[in-house]
Scaffold this active site. Structure first.
Site, PDB file in Angstrom:
ATOM      1  N   GLU A  31      27.033  33.640  29.791  1.00  0.00           N
ATOM      2  CA  GLU A  31      27.320  33.874  31.217  1.00  0.00           C
ATOM      3  C   GLU A  31      28.052  32.660  31.787  1.00  0.00           C
ATOM      4  O   GLU A  31      27.673  31.516  31.490  1.00  0.00           O
ATOM      5  CB  GLU A  31      25.991  34.089  31.948  1.00  0.00           C
ATOM      6  CG  GLU A  31      26.030  35.117  33.030  1.00  0.00           C
ATOM      7  CD  GLU A  31      26.355  36.527  32.544  1.00  0.00           C
ATOM      8  OE1 GLU A  31      27.524  36.933  32.685  1.00  0.00           O
ATOM      9  OE2 GLU A  31      25.464  37.228  32.044  1.00  0.00           O
ATOM     10  N   LEU A 121      27.056  46.914  35.880  1.00  0.00           N
ATOM     11  CA  LEU A 121      27.218  47.551  34.574  1.00  0.00           C
ATOM     12  C   LEU A 121      28.656  48.020  34.351  1.00  0.00           C
ATOM     13  O   LEU A 121      28.946  48.713  33.393  1.00  0.00           O
ATOM     14  CB  LEU A 121      26.258  48.742  34.435  1.00  0.00           C
ATOM     15  CG  LEU A 121      24.782  48.410  34.593  1.00  0.00           C
ATOM     16  CD1 LEU A 121      23.923  49.624  34.304  1.00  0.00           C
ATOM     17  CD2 LEU A 121      24.399  47.280  33.665  1.00  0.00           C
ATOM     18  N   ASP A 169      34.756  43.157  30.618  1.00  0.00           N
ATOM     19  CA  ASP A 169      34.241  44.493  30.939  1.00  0.00           C
ATOM     20  C   ASP A 169      35.068  45.587  30.271  1.00  0.00           C
ATOM     21  O   ASP A 169      34.530  46.495  29.640  1.00  0.00           O
ATOM     22  CB  ASP A 169      34.239  44.715  32.454  1.00  0.00           C
ATOM     23  CG  ASP A 169      33.362  43.706  33.169  1.00  0.00           C
ATOM     24  OD1 ASP A 169      32.657  42.944  32.485  1.00  0.00           O
ATOM     25  OD2 ASP A 169      33.389  43.675  34.405  1.00  0.00           O
TER      26      ASP A 169
HETATM   27  P1  ADP Z   1      30.855  47.898  39.018  1.00  0.00           P
HETATM   28  O1  ADP Z   1      30.083  46.630  38.859  1.00  0.00           O
HETATM   29  O2  ADP Z   1      29.976  49.089  38.826  1.00  0.00           O
HETATM   30  O3  ADP Z   1      32.084  47.921  38.198  1.00  0.00           O
HETATM   31  P2  ADP Z   1      32.790  47.871  41.127  1.00  0.00           P
HETATM   32  O4  ADP Z   1      32.661  47.605  42.577  1.00  0.00           O
HETATM   33  O5  ADP Z   1      33.645  46.982  40.325  1.00  0.00           O
HETATM   34  O6  ADP Z   1      31.309  47.926  40.541  1.00  0.00           O
HETATM   35  O7  ADP Z   1      33.345  49.354  40.898  1.00  0.00           O
HETATM   36  C1  ADP Z   1      32.797  50.429  41.590  1.00  0.00           C
HETATM   37  C2  ADP Z   1      33.899  51.361  42.055  1.00  0.00           C
HETATM   38  O8  ADP Z   1      34.426  52.091  40.926  1.00  0.00           O
HETATM   39  C3  ADP Z   1      33.435  52.419  43.024  1.00  0.00           C
HETATM   40  O9  ADP Z   1      33.487  51.945  44.351  1.00  0.00           O
HETATM   41  C4  ADP Z   1      34.425  53.551  42.780  1.00  0.00           C
HETATM   42  O10 ADP Z   1      35.628  53.332  43.483  1.00  0.00           O
HETATM   43  C5  ADP Z   1      34.725  53.433  41.290  1.00  0.00           C
HETATM   44  N1  ADP Z   1      33.816  54.328  40.532  1.00  0.00           N
HETATM   45  C6  ADP Z   1      32.926  53.947  39.598  1.00  0.00           C
HETATM   46  N2  ADP Z   1      32.245  55.011  39.105  1.00  0.00           N
HETATM   47  C7  ADP Z   1      32.712  56.093  39.751  1.00  0.00           C
HETATM   48  C8  ADP Z   1      32.421  57.481  39.712  1.00  0.00           C
HETATM   49  N3  ADP Z   1      31.464  57.973  38.907  1.00  0.00           N
HETATM   50  N4  ADP Z   1      33.123  58.294  40.519  1.00  0.00           N
HETATM   51  C9  ADP Z   1      34.065  57.826  41.351  1.00  0.00           C
HETATM   52  N5  ADP Z   1      34.391  56.537  41.441  1.00  0.00           N
HETATM   53  C10 ADP Z   1      33.726  55.658  40.659  1.00  0.00           C
HETATM   54 MG    MG Z   2      33.650  46.451  38.340  1.00  0.00          MG
END
Ligand code: ADP
Ligand code: MG
Length: 381
Positions: A31, A121, A169
């Site tokens: 990390e 995640l 990621d």
């Molecule tokens: P993470 O840590 O989960 O990557 P982020 O903020 O980087 O968090 O990404 C989340 C964004 O990705 C959401 O706001 C959305 O725009 C998109 N996203 C992720 N999963 C989905 C899903 N199942 N359906 C629609 N959009 C999604």
């Molecule tokens: Mg993300």
């Protein structure tokens, strides 16, 4: 999920589409090492994004998000940036493929996911990787190599979503393999698979649901500390470009030349780079007790030396120790998010029940529980 996607695709577009998916990820250890030229050690997990996709012979992308219950259309030119947030991940992937000379034409898509959003995640990487992988197969005969697909996802975050992320990621989402973690050298891009078969153990994430807005300014300060420490060491050892190049004793040599704070930050990083290597050795012996001990050491370092933990995370870490959990640490940048825990199956119920009870009592809200299994990354179904 699959049936829902197929049903929706049929009702919207009257055909079947081809199914693709890619995964969320965990990082077992390593990390704040990425920007120090060190190792990260992620793996893809058993939750992801699934999409049905089919070229539509036009120059328009037509896509429905089941989880957002929203239909969006966009063109493929740079000025067609969608207003909504989620389609930008898909638009960005298309644009980044086109910018690299690849081919993308209009397509229809329906997608859904089971990676919790914003929990650390990497649901966003799962989304980018699903589409990058699929569009590579559908329009480019798979000619773009997987590392480039990861860069396409990373550039999407940088250029269309405002997130200056590293490569881990997208890399993990695309390269993930069932029962294997991947040690990635962030300086050279070299990677190696290591077995991860923790028989008799479970991997469980406890999400504090805390989001500290401190994270980005603190992140920049940590990076600056690391750069100062590396520069001081480089004066004696010119081969040091990153802290990951430095030996622990070389840091001691410059103790008087840098601030106490910078010293502690560097001490953590140099220790963490070594811990990733020690964990890899331990995994080759199926020695999960050592893996767990290293995870606790990482948590200590992140909390006391690097100072990116918070009360909620430290609480869950201490509780894990009390419940005799094999390994536990904060996962991700810190200041909130999840702890990752390696726990013996027979202790799992007690640990989770105790954590739910005591955390809720102390902080007034329950942590979320995610059970994860190391699984395959991007693929056609
Ligand atoms: P993470 O840590 O989960 O990557 P982020 O903020 O980087 O968090 O990404 C989340 C964004 O990705 C959401 O706001 C959305 O725009 C998109 N996203 C992720 N999963 C989905 C899903 N199942 N359906 C629609 N959009 C999604
Ligand atoms: Mg993300």
């Amino acid at each position: 999920m699959k049936e829902k996607i197929q049903e929706k695709f049929k009702s919207l577009f009257a055909t079947e589409g081809t199914l693709y998916m890619s995964s969320g990820r965990i990082n077992l250890i390593g990390e704040h090492t990425d920007y120090n030229g060190g190792y990260v050690f992620p793996g893809a997990i058993n939750c992801g994004i699934m999409a049905a996709i089919e070229p539509n012979g036009t120059d328009t992308v037509k896509v429905f998000s089941i989880d957002k219950d929203e239909y969006v259309e966009f063109g493929l030119s740079e000025d067609s940036l969608p207003e909504q947030h989620w389609p930008r991940y898909i638009f960005g992937v298309c644009r980044e493929i086109l910018k690299r000379g690849g081919k993308v034409e209009g397509f229809n898509a329906v997608f859904a996911g089971d990676v919790p959003l914003g929990a650390g995640l990497s649901s966003s990487a799962a989304l980018e990787s699903t589409f990058a992988f699929a569009l590579n197969e559908l329009f480019n005969n798979g000619s773009i190599d997987k590392f480039e697909l990861a860069r396409i996802g990373q550039s999407t975050e940088h250029n269309y979503c405002g997130v200056k992320c590293g490569i881990m990621d997208q890399f993990a989402s695309l390269f993930g393999k069932e029962g294997a973690l991947i040690r990635l050298n962030c300086k050279t891009g070299e990677y190696k698979y290591f077995p991860f078969h923790p028989q008799g153990y479970k991997v469980v994430l406890l999400d504090t649901c805390v989001k500290h807005n401190l994270a980005s300014s603190a992140y920049n300060k940590r990076r600056e500390s690391c750069e100062r420490a590396a520069a001081a060491i480089k004066a004696n050892h010119p081969e040091v470009d990153f802290l990951s190049d430095a030996k622990r004793v070389w840091l001691d040599e410059v103790r008087d030349k840098i601030s106490e704070e910078d010293f502690l930050r560097a001490e953590y990083v140099i220790g963490e780079v070594q811990r990733v290597l020690d964990v890899c050795d331990a995994l080759e012996r199926d020695d999960y007790e050592t893996v767990g001990e290293m995870m606790y050491q990482t948590h200590f370092g992140l909390s006391k030396l690097y100072e990116v933990s918070c009360e909620e995370l430290d609480f869950l870490n201490k509780l894990a120790r009390k419940c005799e959990v094999t390994g536990s640490r904060v996962m991700g940048g810190g200041f909130g998010g999840c702890t990752i825990n390696l726990v013996k199956e027979e202790l799992y119920d007690t640990f989770v029940t105790t954590a739910l009870e005591q955390f809720t009592q102390k902080f007034g809200h329950a942590p979320k529980i995610y059970n994860v299994v190391i699984s395959d990354g991007a693929r056609k179904l």
